[in-house]
Design an enzyme around this catalytic site. Structure first.
Site, PDB file in Angstrom:
ATOM      1  CE  LYS A   1      -3.750  -2.410   2.387  1.00  0.00           C
ATOM      2  NZ  LYS A   1      -4.613  -2.713   3.562  1.00  0.00           N
TER       3      LYS A   1
ATOM      4  CD  GLN B   1      -3.415  -4.241   6.806  1.00  0.00           C
ATOM      5  OE1 GLN B   1      -3.329  -3.235   6.220  1.00  0.00           O
ATOM      6  NE2 GLN B   1      -3.602  -5.375   6.309  1.00  0.00           N
TER       7      GLN B   1
ATOM      8  CG  ASP C   1      -9.205   0.166   5.671  1.00  0.00           C
ATOM      9  OD1 ASP C   1      -9.090  -0.076   4.595  1.00  0.00           O
ATOM     10  OD2 ASP C   1      -8.462   0.162   6.391  1.00  0.00           O
TER      11      ASP C   1
HETATM   12  N1  GUN Z   1      -6.749  -6.619   6.491  1.00  0.00           N
HETATM   13  C1  GUN Z   1      -7.030  -7.196   5.695  1.00  0.00           C
HETATM   14  N2  GUN Z   1      -7.607  -6.395   4.566  1.00  0.00           N
HETATM   15  C2  GUN Z   1      -7.604  -5.113   5.180  1.00  0.00           C
HETATM   16  C3  GUN Z   1      -8.013  -4.035   4.477  1.00  0.00           C
HETATM   17  O1  GUN Z   1      -8.443  -3.723   3.532  1.00  0.00           O
HETATM   18  N3  GUN Z   1      -7.848  -2.904   5.314  1.00  0.00           N
HETATM   19  C4  GUN Z   1      -7.051  -3.053   6.551  1.00  0.00           C
HETATM   20  N4  GUN Z   1      -6.902  -1.967   7.235  1.00  0.00           N
HETATM   21  N5  GUN Z   1      -6.877  -4.219   7.312  1.00  0.00           N
HETATM   22  C5  GUN Z   1      -7.074  -5.277   6.453  1.00  0.00           C
END
Ligand code: GUN
Length: 287
Positions: A50, A94, A117
């Protein structure tokens, strides 16, 4: 005829290039705080991907790494500081968080205006009602892939396997909107005879987190199959000692009309949609 492989990597890159061009015209650098608590290797690799994508699009990431044993209050006050920092437009925590942390409390501490998110209860509620706000990245990525490949969604029967807050629930909710107009079935661990449902799917979305759960004999001929699963399975012949495996058995390619690969399908779309939300958050901050 083997399935058309839906290239999420290429589409993700195309979207990211468009975002880079838009970003270059802004008088603000869209900026995201990326919080990772602990050292889960999968989470670390997602976060790294990311941050690299943000950088390539001309956006900024503020990398916040906290130890596995971080105190919940420290995490909450970190989020509070970023909520009040005008230079940071989005916050990504995350998941999963270490076991001792209350995930719900942490997510609820994020300012919904910075919740790229779309995990905060206010964001999820707005999405549920269709009243604006961010769209959740993975479900949005799936919708973009379906549109790119001109898959008819309206009137189709979509079967989703998995009921997570991140994928299954929001995707079901989005697909019943009038604009998508699909009929939805959600299967989960409590479903008896999953095959009885998956075989009825015009579009089957696997988001259960179980390697190769969906076999060829579980789908209808020419179904569209979207594989959201990213599972690490140990493989001594692989350099890293593991390989990535989706929720769909690759054999399905012989029967489906369209199929997303793992890796290179939904994963890169999630990242592209995240960047889109960060850009939106930055524009929102100027209003
Ligand atoms: N863990 C697995 N997928 C995601 C996501 O799209 N965003 C975040 N913040 N954590 C995750």
């Amino acid at each position: 005829m083997p399935a058309v492989i839906m290239d999420g990597k290429a589409l993700g890159l195309k979207i990211r290039e468009n975002l880079r061009l838009k970003c270059a015209q802004l008088d603000v650098v869209p900026s995201l705080a990326v919080i990772l608590a602990g050292e889960d290797p999968a989470s670390l690799s997602y976060v790294t991907a990311k941050e690299k994508a943000l950088d390539e699009a001309g956006m900024k990431s503020h990398d916040i790494r906290l130890p596995e044993n971080v105190n919940e209050d420290v995490l909450l006050s970190t989020i509070n500081d970023i909520n009040n920092n005008e230079k940071i437009h989005g916050i990504l925590v995350q998941l999963p968080l270490p076991k001792h942390i209350n995930e719900e409390r942490v997510i609820s501490a994020i300012d919904p205006k910075k919740d790229v998110d779309c995990f905060h209860p206010v964001s999820a509620g707005k999405m549920f009602l269709g009243s604006g706000g961010f769209l959740p990245c993975t479900p949005h990525g799936v919708l973009c892939l379906l549109r790119e490949y001109n898959i008819p969604v309206s009137g189709s029967h979509v079967v989703i396997v998995g009921r997570s807050n991140i994928v299954g629930k929001p995707l079901a909710n989005l697909l019943i909107r009038r604009e998508f107009n699909a009929t939805i079935t959600v299967c989960h661990t409590g479903t008896h005879d999953i095959t009885g449902f998956t075989k009825q799917a015009d579009i089957l979305i696997a988001a259960a987190g179980m390697p190769a759960l969906i076999k060829k004999d579980m789908i209808k001929e020419n179904a569209v199959v979207i594989d959201v699963g990213v599972n690490r399975v140990s493989d001594n012949s692989a350099k890293k000692g593991y390989r990535l495996c989706g929720d769909v058995d690759p054999d399905v390619a012989g029967k489906a009309s369209f199929l997303t690969p793992v890796p290179g399908g939904v994963g890169p779309m999630t990242i592209a949609m995240l960047l889109q939300n960060v850009l939106e958050a930055a524009m929102l901050s100027k209003e």
